[in-house]
Scaffold this motif. Sequence first.
Motif, short mmCIF file in Angstrom:
data_model
loop_
_atom_site.label_atom_id
_atom_site.label_comp_id
_atom_site.label_asym_id
_atom_site.label_seq_id
_atom_site.Cartn_x
_atom_site.Cartn_y
_atom_site.Cartn_z
N ALA A 131 21.11 143.20 16.21
CA ALA A 131 22.51 143.44 16.59
C ALA A 131 23.24 142.14 16.94
O ALA A 131 24.46 142.09 16.85
N ASN A 132 22.52 141.12 17.36
CA ASN A 132 23.22 139.92 17.83
C ASN A 132 22.74 138.62 17.19
O ASN A 132 23.12 137.54 17.63
N ALA A 133 21.90 138.73 16.14
CA ALA A 133 21.30 137.53 15.54
C ALA A 133 22.37 136.51 15.13
O ALA A 133 22.22 135.30 15.39
N LYS A 134 23.47 136.99 14.53
CA LYS A 134 24.50 136.06 14.05
C LYS A 134 25.10 135.28 15.24
O LYS A 134 25.21 134.06 15.18
N LYS A 135 25.45 136.00 16.30
CA LYS A 135 26.05 135.35 17.47
C LYS A 135 25.08 134.37 18.11
O LYS A 135 25.48 133.30 18.57
N VAL A 136 23.82 134.74 18.17
CA VAL A 136 22.82 133.87 18.79
C VAL A 136 22.69 132.58 17.96
O VAL A 136 22.71 131.47 18.51
N ILE A 137 22.62 132.73 16.64
CA ILE A 137 22.49 131.53 15.78
C ILE A 137 23.74 130.66 15.93
O ILE A 137 23.65 129.44 16.04
N GLU A 138 24.90 131.31 15.95
CA GLU A 138 26.15 130.54 16.07
C GLU A 138 26.32 129.87 17.43
O GLU A 138 27.12 128.95 17.58
N SER A 139 25.53 130.32 18.41
CA SER A 139 25.61 129.69 19.74
C SER A 139 24.88 128.34 19.78
O SER A 139 25.03 127.58 20.72
N VAL A 140 24.09 128.08 18.74
CA VAL A 140 23.34 126.82 18.70
C VAL A 140 24.25 125.74 18.09
O VAL A 140 24.81 125.94 17.01
N PRO A 141 24.42 124.60 18.80
CA PRO A 141 25.29 123.53 18.27
C PRO A 141 24.93 123.16 16.83
O PRO A 141 23.75 123.16 16.47
N LYS A 142 25.94 122.89 16.02
CA LYS A 142 25.75 122.68 14.58
C LYS A 142 24.81 121.52 14.24
O LYS A 142 24.19 121.48 13.18
N ASP A 143 24.72 120.53 15.16
CA ASP A 143 23.87 119.38 14.86
C ASP A 143 22.39 119.64 15.19
O ASP A 143 21.55 118.78 14.97
N LYS A 144 22.10 120.81 15.70
CA LYS A 144 20.69 121.13 16.05
C LYS A 144 20.02 121.86 14.90
O LYS A 144 20.62 122.75 14.27
N LYS A 145 18.74 121.51 14.67
CA LYS A 145 17.98 122.22 13.64
C LYS A 145 17.39 123.49 14.25
O LYS A 145 17.08 123.53 15.45
N ILE A 146 17.18 124.51 13.40
CA ILE A 146 16.72 125.80 13.92
C ILE A 146 15.45 126.28 13.21
O ILE A 146 15.33 126.19 11.98
N VAL A 147 14.54 126.81 14.02
CA VAL A 147 13.39 127.56 13.50
C VAL A 147 13.67 129.02 13.81
O VAL A 147 14.07 129.34 14.93
N PHE A 148 13.49 129.90 12.82
CA PHE A 148 13.72 131.33 13.04
C PHE A 148 12.43 132.09 12.73
O PHE A 148 11.85 131.94 11.66
N ALA A 149 12.01 132.95 13.69
CA ALA A 149 10.75 133.69 13.51
C ALA A 149 10.88 135.07 14.15
O ALA A 149 11.74 135.27 15.01
N PRO A 150 10.00 136.05 13.86
CA PRO A 150 9.02 135.97 12.78
C PRO A 150 9.51 136.63 11.47
O PRO A 150 8.77 136.63 10.50
N ASP A 151 10.75 137.15 11.43
CA ASP A 151 11.15 137.92 10.25
C ASP A 151 11.83 137.04 9.19
O ASP A 151 13.00 136.67 9.33
N ARG A 152 11.09 136.78 8.12
CA ARG A 152 11.62 135.95 7.03
C ARG A 152 12.83 136.61 6.37
O ARG A 152 13.80 135.94 6.00
N LEU A 153 12.80 137.94 6.21
CA LEU A 153 13.89 138.61 5.49
C LEU A 153 15.18 138.62 6.31
O LEU A 153 16.26 138.34 5.79
N LEU A 154 15.08 138.90 7.60
CA LEU A 154 16.25 138.81 8.47
C LEU A 154 16.74 137.36 8.51
O LEU A 154 17.94 137.09 8.46
#
Length: 309
Positions: A131-154
């Motif tokens: 429900a909030n994945a997009k907002k959570v990702i967008e809360s991370v500053p653009k210059d930061k790299k992200i690891v997302f786990a464990p759902d590859r499809l999401l």
Amino acid sequence: MNSDQQMFEHIQELKEKHNAVILAHYYQEPEIQDMADFVGDSLELSRKAAGTSADVILFCGVHFMAETAKIINPSKKVILPDMDAGCSLSDSAPPDQFREWLKQFPNHVVISYINCSADVKAMSDIICTSANAKKVIESVPKDKKIVFAPDRLLGQYMVKETGREMVLWNGTCQVHEIFSEKALVTLKAKNPHASVLAHPECDENILMHADFIGSTSAIIKYVQNADEQVHIIVTEPGVIHQMQKNNPEKTFIPLPSNTGCACNECPHMRLNTIEKIIDSLEHLKHEITLDEDIRIKALKPLNRMLEIV
Ligand code: 13P
Ligand code: SF4
């Protein structure tokens, strides 16, 4: 105990005796949803767990959900009707392997989908739900790299939605990864006015046919406001219960899996039964326990999520 009414009354007595609250996910059997004090998606259930004044939380869902309630409520007793109710996504990230894997990505922000163990949460910076994945990702500053786990499809879907590059752990949901595209195309041809509503844990080949993609409660809300009379449901069919109750005049068609079996039903969620719920409440079992150090570490990213959205 025989009649439904008797069972329901017995559950009410047990709830009062132990000052217990029953939280249930939308993928539970209809009779469990009807008996629960609150039914919701993963995000709503974590919020409800955070706000309850009950002494006992009986979680009708899977292990990671009950564990999340315990992380948030260490002084409360959190019980699960069947301790074997796991989750393929959560199991796809064994903590030791995850810890080793993460070493390759120093200076990355680790976002973990709530469908993971407390140990994996403890290694994460922020938790998200569908429900909030997009907002959570967008809360991370653009210059930061992200690891997302464990759902590859999401994760893949979120890379498209947010335009952010992310390193993805290779986990999947055993229910959502095997929906049949062939059956979907056939159903669409037979029901040209139907809308296709899909959960973002599905593969790209399914999501490309969807009219709406969202969490379980987002899908339920979509149906509530939609003009279409027929909906093809591409997630665990447990969600149909609330839709049918709220919209008795509408038709819901669950999409089958590509294996021909009833594998669109989550075998873990469906382990919970009314009988097991009664047994669980009578004996206050099966209790979720957590190492306090892990709990404190897992609480931090969960709270970060609850503060963002
Ligand atoms: P929701 O957060 O959309 O309820 O999803 C939970 C889940 O396990 C999906 O498979
Ligand atoms: Fe886990 Fe999939 Fe079941 Fe949800 S439907 S609990 S992601 S196995």
